[in-house]
Scaffold this motif. Structure first.
Motif, PDB file in Angstrom:
ATOM      1  N   UNK A 291      45.882  48.963  56.076  1.00 26.31           N
ATOM      2  CA  UNK A 291      45.852  47.498  56.040  1.00 26.31           C
ATOM      3  C   UNK A 291      45.917  46.925  54.641  1.00 26.31           C
ATOM      4  N   UNK A 292      45.238  47.548  53.693  1.00 25.31           N
ATOM      5  CA  UNK A 292      45.223  47.005  52.335  1.00 25.31           C
ATOM      6  C   UNK A 292      46.536  47.341  51.638  1.00 25.31           C
ATOM      7  N   UNK A 293      47.199  46.313  51.186  1.00 28.88           N
ATOM      8  CA  UNK A 293      48.514  46.455  50.580  1.00 28.88           C
ATOM      9  C   UNK A 293      48.424  46.609  49.069  1.00 28.88           C
ATOM     10  N   UNK A 294      47.572  45.821  48.455  1.00 27.12           N
ATOM     11  CA  UNK A 294      47.457  45.827  46.994  1.00 27.12           C
ATOM     12  C   UNK A 294      46.065  45.348  46.636  1.00 27.12           C
ATOM     13  N   UNK A 295      45.425  46.038  45.688  1.00 24.40           N
ATOM     14  CA  UNK A 295      44.060  45.694  45.324  1.00 24.40           C
ATOM     15  C   UNK A 295      43.830  45.996  43.855  1.00 24.40           C
ATOM     16  N   UNK A 296      42.766  45.435  43.332  1.00 25.59           N
ATOM     17  CA  UNK A 296      42.395  45.653  41.934  1.00 25.59           C
ATOM     18  C   UNK A 296      40.995  46.248  41.898  1.00 25.59           C
ATOM     19  N   UNK A 297      40.902  47.508  41.474  1.00 21.33           N
ATOM     20  CA  UNK A 297      39.597  48.164  41.413  1.00 21.33           C
ATOM     21  C   UNK A 297      38.992  47.982  40.035  1.00 21.33           C
ATOM     22  N   UNK A 298      37.713  47.577  40.004  1.00 19.34           N
ATOM     23  CA  UNK A 298      37.017  47.415  38.737  1.00 19.34           C
ATOM     24  C   UNK A 298      37.014  48.737  37.980  1.00 19.34           C
ATOM     25  N   UNK A 299      37.080  48.644  36.654  1.00 19.83           N
ATOM     26  CA  UNK A 299      37.197  49.876  35.875  1.00 19.83           C
ATOM     27  C   UNK A 299      35.846  50.483  35.515  1.00 19.83           C
ATOM     28  N   UNK A 300      34.781  49.946  36.089  1.00 21.26           N
ATOM     29  CA  UNK A 300      33.477  50.576  35.891  1.00 21.26           C
ATOM     30  C   UNK A 300      32.577  50.222  37.061  1.00 21.26           C
ATOM     31  N   UNK A 301      31.551  51.021  37.237  1.00 23.89           N
ATOM     32  CA  UNK A 301      30.580  50.776  38.300  1.00 23.89           C
ATOM     33  C   UNK A 301      29.622  49.667  37.865  1.00 23.89           C
ATOM     34  N   UNK A 302      29.343  48.753  38.774  1.00 22.59           N
ATOM     35  CA  UNK A 302      28.438  47.644  38.475  1.00 22.59           C
ATOM     36  C   UNK A 302      27.570  47.326  39.693  1.00 22.59           C
ATOM     37  N   UNK A 303      26.624  46.434  39.488  1.00 22.77           N
ATOM     38  CA  UNK A 303      25.858  45.858  40.603  1.00 22.77           C
ATOM     39  C   UNK A 303      25.805  44.344  40.454  1.00 22.77           C
ATOM     40  N   UNK A 304      26.749  43.770  39.719  1.00 23.75           N
ATOM     41  CA  UNK A 304      26.746  42.327  39.467  1.00 23.75           C
ATOM     42  C   UNK A 304      26.836  41.531  40.762  1.00 23.75           C
ATOM     43  N   UNK A 305      27.746  41.945  41.652  1.00 19.29           N
ATOM     44  CA  UNK A 305      27.925  41.224  42.910  1.00 19.29           C
ATOM     45  C   UNK A 305      26.630  41.239  43.720  1.00 19.29           C
ATOM     46  N   UNK A 306      25.951  42.353  43.700  1.00 23.09           N
ATOM     47  CA  UNK A 306      24.720  42.491  44.484  1.00 23.09           C
ATOM     48  C   UNK A 306      23.573  41.713  43.849  1.00 23.09           C
ATOM     49  N   UNK A 307      23.411  41.805  42.544  1.00 26.98           N
ATOM     50  CA  UNK A 307      22.284  41.121  41.910  1.00 26.98           C
ATOM     51  C   UNK A 307      22.408  39.612  42.061  1.00 26.98           C
ATOM     52  N   UNK A 308      23.629  39.100  42.086  1.00 26.55           N
ATOM     53  CA  UNK A 308      23.823  37.663  42.254  1.00 26.55           C
ATOM     54  C   UNK A 308      23.692  37.212  43.715  1.00 26.55           C
TER      55      UNK A 308
END
Length: 569
Positions: A291-308
């Motif tokens: 299903x996923x055609x094109x995506x951008x993977x972050x170049x490092x591991x983070x928890x920013x999305x979760x902490x916010x």
């Protein structure tokens, strides 16, 4: 401006790592054009630099998602800059101009690459065993870069309408004399570029894994379907009321054809949507080739999305982007396919979340829910004075918290060993294009959702069922009026694509902000003995029709007197 200053002064050069499953980026110093031309790696590094400017939205506004400028969510901190979009603080001097800056920087690098770094033969490497395979890889770069340039122009025209245009390197003096090219011409250019390169770019990188020239990390690069997806999305926008005020049917037909072309590239006998909707934003979503055609993977591991976005009141969690009751209302009842307030829907006021569209539970965390995040052993208390509710700092003002794109196993407590993860932003996925196809068919076939044109062999109603079927939701009823079908279609799009960056732009291209962006509904929950009382609260927001397009940044107009400001700004 010298070439080395233009490239390296702005961005630097980045090289590929050997990591097998994503593109990572490591900066190194360089000396100019001849250095870049020295070998495959240096040229490939310049291309990687351009990929770095692809957009994501894991909280671009100090943690706030663009969704919080729409009726999808409300940011828990009212002082956040996202409120500028609806509180009257938005202006040409507060222009939210990061897209302008980023896109033109990327386009400049695309033009540099195409003007200076195509047609190379790397004679010093001809005796290497992998020379032929590396040349195959190198020869594909030009098509990737043309795709990227067209993509960045799409982001600009979507946001500003007419924009300055160049497809070659410019000196600073020349760039500051450009006028704005009409939006129609920008869309035509994007679609033409996609047509030119769709049969030249690599068709499917996943099929080439194990080939030394295209190792597995290439899954993050643009391929034929990414090109077709950009064309299809651009065609839909070009046909939409914001950019097609005369409702030119030829533009709707072009949108139908472009979306059909992408969909027809898939195996019609296969089920091409993934079974598990929530896996589309899971930690391993970048591996999906269905299903996923094109995506951008972050170049490092983070928890920013979760902490916010994890519920306030939990360790390391700030609340953040809280889904609105307006969005919750969009999730219909699973058994009947009816909205909560339609007669016979099956909705129970005493148990308002029971029996909802399954996508609700995969996207939104509610009062009383257990196991969100996974490590949380307490039921969420989003009611007034509850552990996760108001008036706690960051306590949800709407009664809900966000799940989508958050990795539930990230544990922000001090003693945790699972504090970070990779996050991949989905740029294009097939589910969007079933909906795009449905919309384009509906408009092209005179707002008849059930009509089957022999040329296309399907109806708008058939197409919109694709995403509902995956969710276990019933098909739209037969014999709906055009207005009723359109309302239900918009609802399906809001649910299926929630928090994926579409709502902000969809409502604008439809020119329906007066219906959707002038208020949001919250749910204020109070505890009443062993039960709860649910009280709707409407919050008004400001809207002005000038906001359909962004203001050109005042600084850009000061540099280039040939730029005309968008109306009203």
């Amino acid at each position: 401006m010298k070439l080395n200053k233009l490239i390296y002064g702005i961005l630097g050069i980045f090289a590929f790592s050997s990591c097998a499953d994503q593109m990572e980026y490591h900066e190194y110093k360089s000396d100019g054009e001849e250095f870049v031309k020295l070998n495959f790696g240096n040229v490939g590094g310049l291309v990687t630099t351009i990929y770095l400017d692809l957009d994501t939205d894991f909280g671009n506004y100090s943690g706030a998602l663009l969704a919080s400028a729409t009726d999808e969510s409300e940011y828990a901190y009212s002082s956040n800059e996202i409120a500028d979009f609806y509180n009257g603080s938005w202006s040409a001097t507060n222009a939210k101009s990061s897209m302008w800056t980023t896109c033109y920087r990327a386009i400049a690098n695309c033009n540099i690459y195409l003007d200076k770094f195509t047609g190379l033969t790397f004679p010093e490497q001809k005796l290497n065993d992998d020379y032929g395979k590396q040349m195959n890889r190198y020869n594909n770069y030009q098509y990737e870069v043309r795709f990227l340039r067209a993509y960045f122009y799409f982001n600009l025209v979507r946001q500003y309408g007419a924009v300055p245009f160049s497809d070659h390197m410019l000196e600073a003096e020349e760039s500051n004399t450009l006028t704005r090219k009409p939006a129609k011409e920008i869309f035509d250019y994007i679609i033409s570029e996609c047509d030119d390169i769709k049969n030249l770019i690599v068709e499917d990188y996943s099929a080439l894994q194990g080939n030394d020239a295209f190792p597995s990390e290439e899954r993050g690069r643009a391929n034929k379907r990414a090109v077709l997806a950009l064309k299809a999305r651009a065609a839909l926008y070009a046909a939409s009321p914001l950019f097609n005020p005369t409702n030119d049917k030829t533009l709707w037909k072009r949108a139908v054809e472009a979306n059909k072309e992408l969909i027809d590239d898939y195996d019609p006998s296969a089920v091409n949507l993934v079974d598990n909707y929530s896996s589309l934003w899971g930690v391993d979503n970048y591996k999906d080739t269905r299903e996923i055609i094109f995506s951008r993977r972050a170049n490092k591991e983070t928890s920013t999305m979760e902490s916010y976005n994890f519920p306030a009141g939990l360790s390391g969690s700030k609340g953040g982007n809280c889904p609105t009751q307006t969005l919750v209302d969009a999730y219909e009842m699973k058994e009947t396919g009816l909205a909560w307030n339609e007669q016979g829907s099956g909705y129970l006021e005493s148990d308002p979340y029971e029996g909802r569209d399954p996508r609700f539970a995969m996207t939104i965390a509610r009062n009383g829910e257990t196991g969100w995040p996974i490590w949380n052993t307490e039921a969420l208390e989003t009611y007034q004075n509850g552990a996760n509710g108001e008036p706690n700092t960051g306590g949800t003002p709407t009664g809900y918290y966000l799940k989508k794109y958050c990795q539930g196993d990230i544990d922000l407590r001090d003693n945790s060993t699972k504090k970070v993860a990779y996050h991949t932003w989905v740029t294009f996925r097939l589910g969007e294009f079933y909906l795009n196809y449905a919309e384009a068919l509906f408009r092209y076939l005179d707002n008849d959702p059930y009509k089957i044109d022999p040329e296309f062999g399907t109806s708008a109603n058939d197409m919109v069922y694709k995403t509902r079927k995956r969710a276990g939701m019933p098909a739209f009823p037969a014999e709906m009026s055009a207005d009723a079908w359109w309302k239900k279609y918009k609802n399906e799009r809001m649910v299926e694509l929630a928090f994926e960056g579409h709502r902000f732009w969809d409502v604008r291209r439809w020119k329906e902000a007066d219906k959707h962006f002038t208020s949001i509904d919250e749910m204020k929950i109070t505890k009443n003995g062993s039960g709860f009382v649910y009280t709707r609260n409407t919050v008004n927001r400001q809207w002005d029709d000038k906001m359909y397009l962004f203001p050109i940044p005042r600084t850009e107009i000061m540099k280039n007197p040939n730029l005309e400001q968008n109306p009203g700004w």
